[in-house]
Scaffold this active site. Structure first.
Site, short mmCIF file in Angstrom:
data_model
loop_
_atom_site.label_atom_id
_atom_site.label_comp_id
_atom_site.label_asym_id
_atom_site.label_seq_id
_atom_site.Cartn_x
_atom_site.Cartn_y
_atom_site.Cartn_z
N ARG A 63 -0.77 5.79 -3.42
CA ARG A 63 -1.02 5.91 -4.85
C ARG A 63 -1.19 4.55 -5.55
O ARG A 63 -2.17 4.32 -6.26
CB ARG A 63 0.13 6.65 -5.55
CG ARG A 63 0.05 8.14 -5.48
CD ARG A 63 1.45 8.68 -5.42
NE ARG A 63 2.01 8.31 -4.13
CZ ARG A 63 1.87 9.04 -3.04
NH1 ARG A 63 1.30 10.20 -3.11
NH2 ARG A 63 2.32 8.64 -1.86
N THR A 64 -0.21 3.66 -5.37
CA THR A 64 -0.19 2.43 -6.14
C THR A 64 -1.39 1.54 -5.79
O THR A 64 -2.04 0.98 -6.67
CB THR A 64 1.13 1.67 -5.88
OG1 THR A 64 2.21 2.60 -5.99
CG2 THR A 64 1.34 0.54 -6.85
N LYS A 91 0.74 -13.35 12.64
CA LYS A 91 0.81 -14.55 13.49
C LYS A 91 1.91 -15.50 13.02
O LYS A 91 1.99 -16.63 13.47
CB LYS A 91 -0.54 -15.28 13.48
CG LYS A 91 -1.70 -14.42 13.96
CD LYS A 91 -3.02 -15.17 13.78
CE LYS A 91 -4.20 -14.25 13.93
NZ LYS A 91 -5.43 -14.83 13.38
N1 CP Z 1 4.72 6.12 -6.02
C1 CP Z 1 4.36 5.20 -5.13
O1 CP Z 1 4.70 4.01 -5.24
O2 CP Z 1 3.59 5.69 -4.11
P1 CP Z 1 2.92 4.81 -2.96
O3 CP Z 1 4.05 4.28 -2.10
O4 CP Z 1 2.00 5.75 -2.22
O5 CP Z 1 2.19 3.68 -3.62
#
Ligand code: CP
Length: 314
Positions: A63-64, A91
């Site tokens: 999402r983020t 590395k």
């Molecule tokens: N809510 C959230 O941070 O989802 P992700 O880890 O998929 O970014």
């Protein structure tokens, strides 16, 4: 009621703890304008033309990462994406060397997710670019808290005096800490609830109520933010089994039906369906999980736009 200021009080977004209530109101106000933009047939504005943004993800994200990239593209920024798993970090290159190499290619802003709490703050002390924390270990996830509170206000109105519960794995959650800071700055009353082993000791010193009874907490609150059990951060057993967790702390239809009024349900994702929330409830009319995701793009556009404007001020 706070007034809308014109600019943020900070040049980085490292955590909600550093924001003023006026900053949060300015971000919400700007996000509302951008939400209108991203619902138009032509979703792009030229606001960040000539601004280059690097998205540095040292930890997994769906999402983020996508939300920031979309927000940047909607603002016409130039975008570069970096994923630690396919980089020279493998590395042995240090965080500072990695970032300095990327910045020498003339990058203006950095969005970073990192497993180490404080990694974004460390970077802010060493580089010139604006930094946005996209989640640092178990510390903060400020844009998630902003989009959560914004989504709650869309449904409940001003959060002043509202009762908001945060349920589940508080101990390992950066979302919990950022939510607590954000909701309190907006005047909400906050309660955390979960198994005693997943509630940090002394958390009441942050001004939150603590309860271990989900049924009682659900009857108390106007909205509940249900958190994921973060099995990947747990190196010991905090409860006997996922089945027992679900039985005692999971949110299901029977629990919702036992309440005398409907409450709003949020989840930052990813969801463990059948553990902290049943599929039926996650997909129900009480839950605004996908609206949170939609609002995330507008909130991130607002943060990027306001920080870039700050960077251009004398
Ligand atoms: N809510 C959230 O941070 O989802 P992700 O880890 O998929 O970014």
């Amino acid at each position: 009621m706070s007034t809308i200021t014109q600019q943020l009080s900070t040049r980085h977004l490292l955590g909600i703890k550093d924001l003023t209530t006026e900053d949060i109101r300015l971000i919400f106000h700007t996000a509302t304008n951008f939400k209108e933009v991203i619902n138009r047939p032509i979703k792009k504005v030229p606001s960040l033309r000539d601004v280059t943004i690097a998205n540095l993800f040292f930890e997994n994200s769906t999402r983020t990462r996508i939300s920031f990239e979309l927000a940047e593209k909607r603002l016409s920024a130039d975008v570069v994406n970096f994923s630690a798993s396919s980089s020279s970090v493998k590395k042995g290159e240090t965080l500072l060397d990695t970032v300095n190499n990327i910045l020498s290619m003339k990058v203006d802003m950095v969005v970073m997710r990192h497993p180490a709490p404080g990694a974004c703050k460390f970077l802010a002390g060493h580089i010139e670019a604006n930094i946005i924390n996209a989640g640092d270990g178990t510390h903060e996830h400020p844009t998630q808290a902003l989009l959560d509170a914004y989504s709650m206000e869309e449904k409940l109105g001003n959060l002043e005096g509202k009762h908001i519960a945060i349920l589940g794995d508080i101990l390992h959650s950066r979302v919990a800490l950022s939510n607590i800071f954000c909701l309190q700055k907006l005047g909400a009353k906050v309660r955390v609830c979960g198994p005693p082993t997943l509630i940090p000791k002394h958390i009441e010193k942050l001004g939150v109520e603590v309860d271990y009874d989900v049924r009682k907490t659900m009857a108390w609150c106007d909205a509940a933010n249900i958190l994921r059990i973060q099995l990947e951060r747990q190196n010991t057993r905090y409860f006997p089994s996922l089945r027992e967790y679900s039985q005692y702390f999971g949110v299901n239809r029977e629990l919702l039906d036992s309440l005398d009024r409907p409450i709003l349900l949020l989840h930052p994702g990813p969801i463990n369906r059948g553990v902290e929330i049943t599929s039926e409830v996650a997909d129900s009319e009480n839950a605004i999980i996908l609206q949170q995701v939609e609002n995330g793009v507008a909130i991130r556009m607002a943060v990027l736009y306001l920080l870039a404007a700050e960077g251009r001020n004398p």
